[in-house]
Design a protein around this motif. Structure first.
Motif, PDB file in Angstrom:
ATOM      1  N   ILE A  83       0.845  -1.211   0.000  1.00  0.00           N
ATOM      2  CA  ILE A  83       0.000   0.000   0.000  1.00  0.00           C
ATOM      3  C   ILE A  83       0.875   1.254   0.000  1.00  0.00           C
ATOM      4  N   ILE A  84       1.940   1.224   0.793  1.00  0.00           N
ATOM      5  CA  ILE A  84       2.856   2.377   0.864  1.00  0.00           C
ATOM      6  C   ILE A  84       3.487   2.635  -0.504  1.00  0.00           C
ATOM      7  N   LYS A  85       3.859   1.546  -1.191  1.00  0.00           N
ATOM      8  CA  LYS A  85       4.449   1.668  -2.520  1.00  0.00           C
ATOM      9  C   LYS A  85       3.461   2.345  -3.479  1.00  0.00           C
ATOM     10  N   LEU A  86       2.206   1.938  -3.397  1.00  0.00           N
ATOM     11  CA  LEU A  86       1.168   2.533  -4.245  1.00  0.00           C
ATOM     12  C   LEU A  86       0.940   3.998  -3.867  1.00  0.00           C
ATOM     13  N   LEU A  87       0.877   4.277  -2.581  1.00  0.00           N
ATOM     14  CA  LEU A  87       0.637   5.657  -2.109  1.00  0.00           C
ATOM     15  C   LEU A  87       1.746   6.609  -2.536  1.00  0.00           C
ATOM     16  N   ALA A  88       2.976   6.069  -2.694  1.00  0.00           N
ATOM     17  CA  ALA A  88       4.116   6.923  -3.068  1.00  0.00           C
ATOM     18  C   ALA A  88       3.921   7.574  -4.441  1.00  0.00           C
ATOM     19  N   ASN A  89       2.965   7.044  -5.235  1.00  0.00           N
ATOM     20  CA  ASN A  89       2.636   7.673  -6.525  1.00  0.00           C
ATOM     21  C   ASN A  89       1.837   8.967  -6.358  1.00  0.00           C
ATOM     22  N   TYR A  90       1.310   9.186  -5.178  1.00  0.00           N
ATOM     23  CA  TYR A  90       0.418  10.330  -4.965  1.00  0.00           C
ATOM     24  C   TYR A  90       1.036  11.408  -4.075  1.00  0.00           C
ATOM     25  N   GLY A  91       2.155  11.093  -3.423  1.00  0.00           N
ATOM     26  CA  GLY A  91       2.770  12.072  -2.539  1.00  0.00           C
ATOM     27  C   GLY A  91       3.867  11.427  -1.703  1.00  0.00           C
ATOM     28  N   GLU A  92       4.308  12.167  -0.692  1.00  0.00           N
ATOM     29  CA  GLU A  92       5.370  11.670   0.188  1.00  0.00           C
ATOM     30  C   GLU A  92       4.747  10.914   1.358  1.00  0.00           C
ATOM     31  N   VAL A  93       5.100   9.635   1.494  1.00  0.00           N
ATOM     32  CA  VAL A  93       4.579   8.847   2.615  1.00  0.00           C
ATOM     33  C   VAL A  93       5.536   9.030   3.798  1.00  0.00           C
ATOM     34  N   LEU A  94       5.030   9.644   4.866  1.00  0.00           N
ATOM     35  CA  LEU A  94       5.891  10.017   5.999  1.00  0.00           C
ATOM     36  C   LEU A  94       6.276   8.822   6.865  1.00  0.00           C
ATOM     37  N   THR A  95       5.481   7.752   6.775  1.00  0.00           N
ATOM     38  CA  THR A  95       5.627   6.636   7.727  1.00  0.00           C
ATOM     39  C   THR A  95       6.005   5.341   7.016  1.00  0.00           C
ATOM     40  N   GLU A  96       7.026   5.422   6.142  1.00  0.00           N
ATOM     41  CA  GLU A  96       7.398   4.241   5.353  1.00  0.00           C
ATOM     42  C   GLU A  96       7.811   3.047   6.217  1.00  0.00           C
ATOM     43  N   HIS A  97       8.295   3.319   7.429  1.00  0.00           N
ATOM     44  CA  HIS A  97       8.766   2.228   8.306  1.00  0.00           C
ATOM     45  C   HIS A  97       7.650   1.243   8.684  1.00  0.00           C
ATOM     46  N   ILE A  98       6.393   1.674   8.577  1.00  0.00           N
ATOM     47  CA  ILE A  98       5.260   0.790   8.941  1.00  0.00           C
ATOM     48  C   ILE A  98       5.270  -0.482   8.098  1.00  0.00           C
ATOM     49  N   GLY A  99       5.823  -0.396   6.887  1.00  0.00           N
ATOM     50  CA  GLY A  99       5.841  -1.559   5.999  1.00  0.00           C
ATOM     51  C   GLY A  99       7.096  -2.416   6.100  1.00  0.00           C
ATOM     52  N   LEU A 100       8.050  -2.011   6.915  1.00  0.00           N
ATOM     53  CA  LEU A 100       9.315  -2.767   6.987  1.00  0.00           C
ATOM     54  C   LEU A 100       9.107  -4.138   7.615  1.00  0.00           C
ATOM     55  N   LYS A 101       9.630  -5.156   6.936  1.00  0.00           N
ATOM     56  CA  LYS A 101       9.417  -6.508   7.466  1.00  0.00           C
ATOM     57  C   LYS A 101      10.257  -6.771   8.721  1.00  0.00           C
ATOM     58  N   ASP A 102      11.320  -5.975   8.897  1.00  0.00           N
ATOM     59  CA  ASP A 102      12.151  -6.144  10.097  1.00  0.00           C
ATOM     60  C   ASP A 102      11.545  -5.510  11.344  1.00  0.00           C
ATOM     61  N   LEU A 103      10.471  -4.745  11.151  1.00  0.00           N
ATOM     62  CA  LEU A 103       9.849  -4.089  12.304  1.00  0.00           C
ATOM     63  C   LEU A 103       8.881  -5.076  12.956  1.00  0.00           C
ATOM     64  N   SER A 104       9.213  -5.519  14.169  1.00  0.00           N
ATOM     65  CA  SER A 104       8.384  -6.521  14.840  1.00  0.00           C
ATOM     66  C   SER A 104       7.301  -5.849  15.667  1.00  0.00           C
ATOM     67  N   SER A 105       6.467  -6.664  16.294  1.00  0.00           N
ATOM     68  CA  SER A 105       5.383  -6.122  17.109  1.00  0.00           C
ATOM     69  C   SER A 105       5.902  -5.488  18.399  1.00  0.00           C
ATOM     70  N   LEU A 106       7.212  -5.605  18.650  1.00  0.00           N
ATOM     71  CA  LEU A 106       7.768  -4.884  19.808  1.00  0.00           C
ATOM     72  C   LEU A 106       8.055  -3.437  19.441  1.00  0.00           C
ATOM     73  N   GLY A 107       7.989  -3.131  18.134  1.00  0.00           N
ATOM     74  CA  GLY A 107       8.121  -1.745  17.708  1.00  0.00           C
ATOM     75  C   GLY A 107       9.553  -1.275  17.613  1.00  0.00           C
ATOM     76  N   GLU A 108       9.714   0.013  17.401  1.00  0.00           N
ATOM     77  CA  GLU A 108      11.035   0.608  17.212  1.00  0.00           C
ATOM     78  C   GLU A 108      11.809   0.689  18.530  1.00  0.00           C
ATOM     79  N   GLU A 109      13.139   0.739  18.394  1.00  0.00           N
ATOM     80  CA  GLU A 109      13.987   0.864  19.586  1.00  0.00           C
ATOM     81  C   GLU A 109      14.219   2.327  19.940  1.00  0.00           C
TER      82      GLU A 109
END
Lengths: 136, 136
Positions: A22-48
């Motif tokens: 979805i983020i990849k698709l949204l990038a066609n329409y503007g700047e996605v501020l929260t690209e990290h939401i789609g990172l596969k390395d981001l676990s449910s424990l969240g960012e450090e």
């Protein structure tokens, strides 16, 4: 066009790959501020980072964004919070939801006249939806 | 004192009995507007009203309440939404959270200076917490 994309992190990462699409698709329409939401390395424990750092950064991004696009299928307290804050300040909001057997979308979202709820099954359906939403 | 108690419905009813205990305790401090949150007959499919009716009633209650007390352990989109709206209008807010192994509370709640997060294990610990919060 600054786009704040919201998806579940600590509520569960089952949809992480979908968020990335979805983020990849949204990038066609503007700047996605929260690209990290789609990172596969981001676990449910969240960012450090400290919760305070995350809260402050995300609220700055949210309040500075032109639109909020939230994927609400995986239940998330933080996504709900962000939608509540965004409604209160009058942001344009689109919520994306995939129907789940035996489950129902929160009435706070589904019955809310301040936002647009789009039901879909696959990401490919969203191109037309976004074209219309972003007036492209 | 009007108290809006928020707990998960469509996010899952695992904590329904706990909500009922908390509501009973809160009734010593004021009128709990949302007593139905603790009903054991209320399933995760929610009430048999339209989402619009539920949204309008709940927002009227929330905006008319003096305080919001939210149990945030079971992840809920609606509870997150209500906290976001309540922060935006400057309500007094207390979030109650039981630590869960392998899980973390949303940074939007945990890192938020606009609300008070109380970590607890059993409802009996909450009497002193509420005495202090409600200045009794």
């Amino acid at each position: 066009m600054k786009i704040y994309f919201a998806g579940s992190i600590r509520g569960g990462r089952d949809d992480a790959a979908l968020y990335a699409e979805i983020i990849k698709l949204l990038a066609n329409y503007g700047e996605v501020l929260t690209e990290h939401i789609g990172l596969k390395d981001l676990s449910s424990l969240g960012e450090e980072r400290t919760p305070q750092d995350i809260y402050e950064r995300d609220m700055d991004w949210l309040l500075g964004a032109d639109v909020l696009v939230a994927e609400v299928t995986t239940t998330s307290l933080g996504v709900g919070y962000e939608i509540g804050e965004a409604v209160a300040v009058g942001k344009r909001i689109m919520c994306l939801y995939r129907e789940q057997e035996g489950k129902k979308l929160s009435a706070m979202i589904d019955g809310n006249p301040e936002l647009k709820v789009v039901r879909y099954e696959e990401v490919k359906e969203l191109k037309n939806v976004f074209d219309s939403f972003f007036n492209k």
